[in-house]
Design a protein around this motif. Structure first.
Motif, PDB file in Angstrom:
ATOM      1  N   ARG A   1     -34.458  38.521  -0.021  1.00 16.86           N
ATOM      2  CA  ARG A   1     -35.270  37.795   1.054  1.00 16.86           C
ATOM      3  C   ARG A   1     -35.883  36.371   0.826  1.00 16.86           C
TER       4      ARG A   1
ATOM      5  N   GLN B   1     -32.909  32.226   3.861  1.00 19.66           N
ATOM      6  CA  GLN B   1     -34.271  32.766   3.806  1.00 19.66           C
ATOM      7  C   GLN B   1     -35.066  32.093   2.749  1.00 19.66           C
TER       8      GLN B   1
ATOM      9  N   PRO C   1     -36.595  38.037  11.170  1.00 14.77           N
ATOM     10  CA  PRO C   1     -35.916  38.462   9.842  1.00 14.77           C
ATOM     11  C   PRO C   1     -34.647  39.368  10.154  1.00 14.77           C
ATOM     12  N   TYR C   2     -33.751  39.062   9.504  1.00 15.35           N
ATOM     13  CA  TYR C   2     -32.444  39.859   9.773  1.00 15.35           C
ATOM     14  C   TYR C   2     -32.413  40.879   8.814  1.00 15.35           C
ATOM     15  N   TYR C   3     -31.656  42.126   9.181  1.00 16.46           N
ATOM     16  CA  TYR C   3     -31.260  43.206   8.368  1.00 16.46           C
ATOM     17  C   TYR C   3     -30.093  43.832   8.493  1.00 16.46           C
TER      18      TYR C   3
ATOM     19  N   THR D   1     -26.983  46.794   1.923  1.00 12.57           N
ATOM     20  CA  THR D   1     -27.656  46.128   3.033  1.00 12.57           C
ATOM     21  C   THR D   1     -27.844  44.530   2.480  1.00 12.57           C
ATOM     22  N   THR D   2     -28.042  43.807   3.455  1.00 10.74           N
ATOM     23  CA  THR D   2     -28.385  42.530   3.425  1.00 10.74           C
ATOM     24  C   THR D   2     -29.446  42.008   4.165  1.00 10.74           C
ATOM     25  N   LEU D   3     -30.024  40.904   3.984  1.00 11.55           N
ATOM     26  CA  LEU D   3     -31.098  40.122   4.459  1.00 11.55           C
ATOM     27  C   LEU D   3     -30.740  38.750   4.686  1.00 11.55           C
ATOM     28  N   ASN D   4     -29.350  38.415   4.342  1.00 12.92           N
ATOM     29  CA  ASN D   4     -28.593  37.049   4.579  1.00 12.92           C
ATOM     30  C   ASN D   4     -27.511  37.082   5.485  1.00 12.92           C
TER      31      ASN D   4
ATOM     32  N   GLN E   1     -28.269  42.498  -1.091  1.00 10.56           N
ATOM     33  CA  GLN E   1     -29.393  42.729  -1.843  1.00 10.56           C
ATOM     34  C   GLN E   1     -29.331  43.985  -2.872  1.00 10.56           C
TER      35      GLN E   1
ATOM     36  N   ILE F   1     -37.762  46.303   8.888  1.00  8.14           N
ATOM     37  CA  ILE F   1     -36.804  46.288   7.518  1.00  8.14           C
ATOM     38  C   ILE F   1     -37.300  47.248   6.523  1.00  8.14           C
TER      39      ILE F   1
END
Lengths: 763, 340
Positions: A432, A437, A463-465, A503-506, A549, B119
């Motif tokens: 994150r 980010q 925010p992206y997920y 999973t990713t947040l980027n 992540q 999220i």
């Protein structure tokens, strides 16, 4: 063609090229004109007057034929002559350079070796070519392979040279013959130069001296049936326990459609094998072989394809490569900005790997750091390194979820320099506070990354997920970091397809130019939506981006069995690759991989201080241990042209592994040490690419004013040299009036008139 | 007069029992009250048609299974019935975390609704819902002791103590025979003296721990409960020994420096002062189970009740000493589990 030309025109074309055309008759021009007129006018008059049954057209045709006949006779009467410049017999020298390398032993079509031609042509007393040459020139023989020397007797030729240096041979011969008139040099060779030198440079003194080189190409331009292990791309040093993917280029002639087995052996023990299927003729096949570096120490790996039936050259089916398997612990700093499961599971994955020491610095709360696996109480006591010396001690750096604003401007620069100047590996993980980010746009770190940070989703306020099913790219299928321990591409692909999603947040979707993507991910049916693993080179080092992540899912997920090693293998190989090729303060290597017994070796050492700034005032000494156990000490000198670069040569005697340990001091302080090995062994290099290089030999001849021959055409050589060669020359006239073509023309024209009359009924 | 007789108050103790109620009696009364309330609540739950979230009455579940077959993913899950856990398979993370919350919602009639949208987070303080015997306060199982207040208060403190940790703010319950438990590498279990795992739970917990999961055990007292817990763990990890953790073990210094193991009493004892132990669990101990590579998988807090200290940290009468210690231990457990 040349034979027909010679039959019609009496001489070979080269004489017409070289010579000047002239008329030898000394009659005054007026007399000539008068004579021509005396013949022409009555002819035209008589043909014009004659009537009978002829029409006007018939008379014109016959007049033209008759005039043609007259013209030919006039041409002959004027004594056409060719003026040639030819060398004075026995006043000029010709150097004959004979290839004495191993490739001359190769049997060509019909089982006759290239050396056989030399024996019959130049060795036998009374050979036609030799006689013709020695009639006209004083001959000087040379032999050449790696070096060139005078040859007094043909029996001195052994055909055992292990390299061919064509340029050097010609220059040496020219030097030897300096001061005497040289008509030219004759090079008898297959042209397979493997010296690595630029041939064009060697031709310059010959061109300047006006010495033509006549080349006689021996052997076939394409071996009819042959398999060759052309090249092995392998790092010189690997960490013990590493899985390598080695590129091996295998080429062939005449075995299209056949599948052969490429074997990799380590002192007789089979390490790996890979099937190679040949396609179109001459097309090299790039095969990727997976090898596991098990035992530490220098290993000579043998890459081999069994000889195929009908293959005449089998020496080129084998290639030996030296690799130093080192048992070091690569020290990696993992800086993580928050408590995260990745820390636990990455440490867990590599904990059994004695060659990887992952030092963790984890920010657990504001200004509070947890240090794990440090060497001593002082290491990282003040948090993330603030000086280059402190950071550059590590060979690689992993950055986790830590915002850019945590670092000072200087620290961000330092991280970029860690890669570009020190040559370290940098791995940036997703999270994150990572990538966009983490606010890295516009920093020097963003510049160092292999991916762009300005993706639309990434820069949006929301925010992206995303969930990522991962798949390897084409490169990823065969890249050492993404093999997961599998031994072929199909298995690798299936293994990736079976893994649970991460999973990713980027959301990172764009590679920078020059960067390579290895893994992509996305929804199950669209696995190439975003980048999962990518890298590029940045300065001396490499930067890898892994914007996910939770790779720990590959360890913990219920679908992954307890015995499954995917997560462990992935991290071990990734970190090994991250530290692969990272330079030390002192780096030593020989200037070439293959050294023959007796040849000198040039040792190159690069020295840097603890901040990896080149050191020029070091005291660098190499201790060399020969295979027989003797030691010698060789001091190295700083190469003034290049900072931090030291060189020295040392001699070799017998074959075997030479251990070279280098120690660098600055004053009384030790900068560092390095260990390398040199494999000294007889070479089979001559048998590689051993077909005759017609193109090279033609070019040598063309650029120096000589001529290229094959054994079939070489009979013309003596006369050609005497006409086209340099040296002391004289002028020679050759009559052309008795050329058969002229007689044929006269008879032909007469027959044509008679035939025309018969046809028209005018007789 | 021996000390024990004063506590028991019977048969030779002072006659003051007529005028004052002992701790034990008070506990018995409270327990009886809550048990009966629990029984009433259970009867009410099963006797009346369940209410759907959209407000319409669901068809009465005459055979007890029609609700489950109609919408499998929303099958009511009972943590009381052994083997009644639905195996939910492997689903996406966001789907899973919502499901995890619903499990707690549907299995615990009185639990607050915690619908997790948005999220997924890095850290979930996941409470292990296990099968056991003997209810406590009538809430289905000993696993639910102090639930959910202890979890909620604990997480609110964690938010301040570990501001960098991306933790989910609410309580969260997982069962260990649910494959999805693997998404949550830290579990908290308490009152394990009444633990009685089903075979799927035994396998699930073993695989969870060997794959890399971490389990915190808390709040069980005395020899009898120890024996029950030890018996359970021997089935889960027959080849692994339970060992004492010395005070120089890194888990005591990972974040806070803890130099002494102290006994944290339950809220009643803590507020009132006096003795801190329950049953014969006089000496607090911290034990652990390691894997083959020496990695700590289970940390066992025996003869102590960290959970109550977390839960009642906001109570001005609960001694600061205990809650401070309990939070220090809790933070250390989390930081240690996430890095070792």
């Amino acid at each position: 063609m040349d034979t027909i030309f010679e039959f019609l025109f009496k001489y070979r074309p080269i004489l017409f090229q070289e010579g000047d055309f002239t008329f030898a008759s000394t009659w005054p021009s007026l007399l000539v004109l008068g004579a021509v007129a005396a013949v022409t006018i009555p002819t035209l008059f008589t043909y014009g007057q004659a009537r009978g049954d002829s029409r006007k057209g018939d008379r014109t045709v016959m007049a033209v034929i008759r005039l043609g006949l007259v013209a030919v006779l006039v041409f002959i009467l004027f004594q056409p002559t060719l003026v040639l410049t030819s060398v004075v017999p026995q006043r000029n020298f010709v150097g004959i350079l004979i290839d004495d390398s191993q490739s001359m032993r190769i049997p060509d079509e019909g089982g006759v070796s290239r050396a056989d031609f030399i024996r019959t042509t130049f060795g036998a007393e009374g050979s036609e070519l030799l006689t013709a040459l020695s009639d006209k020139f004083a001959l000087r023989f040379f032999r050449f392979s790696r070096d060139a020397s005078r040859l007094n007797d043909m029996s001195e030729l052994s055909y055992s040279g292990t390299a061919t240096n064509l340029g050097n041979a010609m220059v040496r011969a020219q030097e030897e013959l300096a001061g005497v008139p040289i008509s030219g040099l004759v090079v008898v060779s297959d042209g397979a130069d493997n010296s690595g030198e630029v041939l064009a440079e060697s031709l310059l003194p010959l061109q300047a001296g006006g010495v033509p080189v006549y080349t006689i190409g021996l052997g076939e331009e394409e071996l009819a049936r042959d398999v060759q292990v052309s090249r092995v791309e392998m790092p010189r040093t690997v960490l013990v326990g590493t899985s390598l993917v080695v590129d091996v280029i295998v080429s062939h002639q005449g075995y299209s459609g056949r599948t052969v087995q490429l074997l990799v052996e380590d002192t007789g023990a089979l390490l790996a094998s890979e099937d190679v299927t040949f396609e179109g003729d001459g097309e090299p096949v790039v095969t990727r072989v997976r090898i596991h570096a098990e035992d530490a120490g220098p290993r000579v790996l043998r890459f081999r394809v069994a000889p195929q039936e009908g293959e005449r050259v089998t020496e080129n089916n084998v290639r030996d490569v030296l690799v130093d398997v080192v048992n070091d612990a690569e020290k990696i700093l993992y800086f993580e900005g928050e408590p995260r499961w990745e820390v636990k599971f990455i440490r867990r994955a590599v904990s059994d790997d004695e060659n990887l020491q992952v030092v963790v610095l984890q920010r657990t709360a504001e200004s509070k750091f947890l240090r794990l696996d440090v060497d001593d109480a002082d290491e990282l006591a003040a948090g993330f390194p603030k000086t280059r010396e402190e950071l550059f001690r590590y060979r690689a750096l992993i950055l986790g979820s830590v915002e850019a604003s945590f670092f000072t401007h200087d620290q961000l620069d330092m991280i970029a320099d860690f890669v570009s100047q020190r040559g370290g590996g940098l791995l940036v993980l997703g999270g994150r506070n990572a990538f966009t980010q983490g606010g890295y746009q516009g920093t020097r770190l963003a510049e160092a990354l292999p991916v762009f940070l300005d993706d639309e989703l990434s820069t949006s306020a929301e925010p992206y997920y995303g969930e990522l099913f991962v798949a390897p790219t084409r490169t990823g299928l065969t890249h050492p970091a993404t093999q997961l321990g599998e031994d072929n591409s199909d298995a690798v692909e299936a293994r990736w397809a079976s893994l649970p999603p991460l999973t990713t947040l980027n959301p990172i979707t764009r590679l920078k130019p020059g960067a390579t993507g290895l893994l992509t991910g996305g929804p199950e049916q669209e696995r190439d939506r975003q980048i999962v693993l990518a890298y590029h080179r940045y300065g001396r080092g490499k930067v890898i981006a892994l914007p996910v992540q939770d790779s720990w899912i590959w360890q913990m997920h219920a679908d992954i069995s307890l015995e499954d090693q995917t997560h462990e293998v992935f991290w071990r190989q990734l970190l090994r690759w991250l530290t692969d090729g990272v330079p030390s303060q002192v780096a030593a290597q020989a200037d070439r991989e293959l050294v023959e017994p007796g040849q000198p070796v040039n040792l190159i050492v690069d020295v840097g201080d603890s901040a990896y700034v080149e050191v020029n005032d070091g005291n660098v000494v190499a201790m060399i241990r020969t295979p027989s156990g003797d030691t010698m000490t060789v001091p190295l000198d700083w190469d003034v042209e290049q900072d931090g670069h030291y060189e020295a040569g040392f001699p070799t005697t017998g074959p075997g592994l030479y251990e070279v340990s280098v120690n660098a001091l600055r004053g009384a302080d030790t900068i560092g040490a390095a260990l390398t090995y040199v494999n000294v062994a007889p070479s089979d290099e001559e048998y590689f690419n051993a077909s005759m290089r017609g193109a090279t030999l033609r070019r040598v001849a063309d650029q120096t004013g000589g001529i290229f021959y094959t054994p079939e055409t070489v009979a013309n050589l003596p006369e050609d040299i005497s006409l086209t060669g340099a040296g002391v020359t004289l002028t020679e006239e050759r009559d052309l009036w008795d050329m058969p073509i002229l007689l044929i023309l006269v008879l032909g024209l007469m027959a044509a008139e008679w035939g025309y009359r018969r046809k028209r009924g005018l007789i | 007069m021996p000390a024990w007789s004063r506590h028991r108050g019977y048969p030779f103790g002072p006659i003051r029992w007529k005028y004052s109620i002992t701790d034990e009696t008070l506990e018995r009364i409270v327990r009886a009250l809550f048990t009966s309330l629990g029984v009433v609540a259970l009867i009410a739950m099963f006797a009346y048609p369940s209410i759907r979230t959209d407000g319409s009455a669901a068809p009465a579940a005459t055979d007890g299974t029609s609700g489950a077959t109609a919408r499998p993913s929303e099958a009511p899950l009972s943590v009381v019935d052994k083997g009644a856990f639905a195996t939910v398979g492997t689903r996406s993370f966001s789907e899973l975390t919502r499901q995890g919350a619903r499990i707690s919602l549907e299995s615990l009639a009185r639990a607050p609704q915690t619908q997790m949208d948005g999220i997924p987070r890095e850290f979930y303080f996941a409470r292990l819902a296990y099968n056991g015997f003997g209810g406590f306060y009538g809430r289905g199982g000993s696993w639910a002791t102090d639930y959910p207040k202890a979890d909620q208060i604990f997480l609110s403190f964690i938010d301040r103590l570990l501001p960098n940790l991306d933790a989910y703010e609410r309580e969260f319950v997982m069962q260990v025979n649910n494959p999805d438990v693997r998404r949550f590498p830290l579990l908290y279990a308490l009152e394990v003296g009444r633990m009685s795992l089903t075979p799927p739970e035994i396998v699930g917990l073993r695989d969870y721990l060997l794959a890399g999961g971490f389990l915190i055990i808390d709040d069980f007292w005395g020899t009898r409960e120890w024996q029950q817990f030890e018996y359970q763990m021997r089935q889960v990890l027959p080849d692994h020994q339970i060992v004492d953790l010395d005070i120089d073990h890194p888990i005591f210094t990972t974040f806070y420096e803890i130099d002494e193991i102290i006994q944290v009493p339950n809220v009643g004892q803590g507020v009132r002062g006096g003795r801190t132990y329950e049953r014969d669990g006089i000496i607090p101990q911290v034990k652990g189970i390691h894997d083959e590579n020496g990695r700590l998988m289970v940390i066992i807090n025996w003869n102590t009740d960290l959970g109550d200290a977390w839960e009642w940290a906001d109570d001005p009468y609960y001694p600061l000493k205990y809650s401070t210690y309990a939070y220090e231990m809790g933070v250390n457990f989390i930081v240690y589990a996430m890095s070792h």
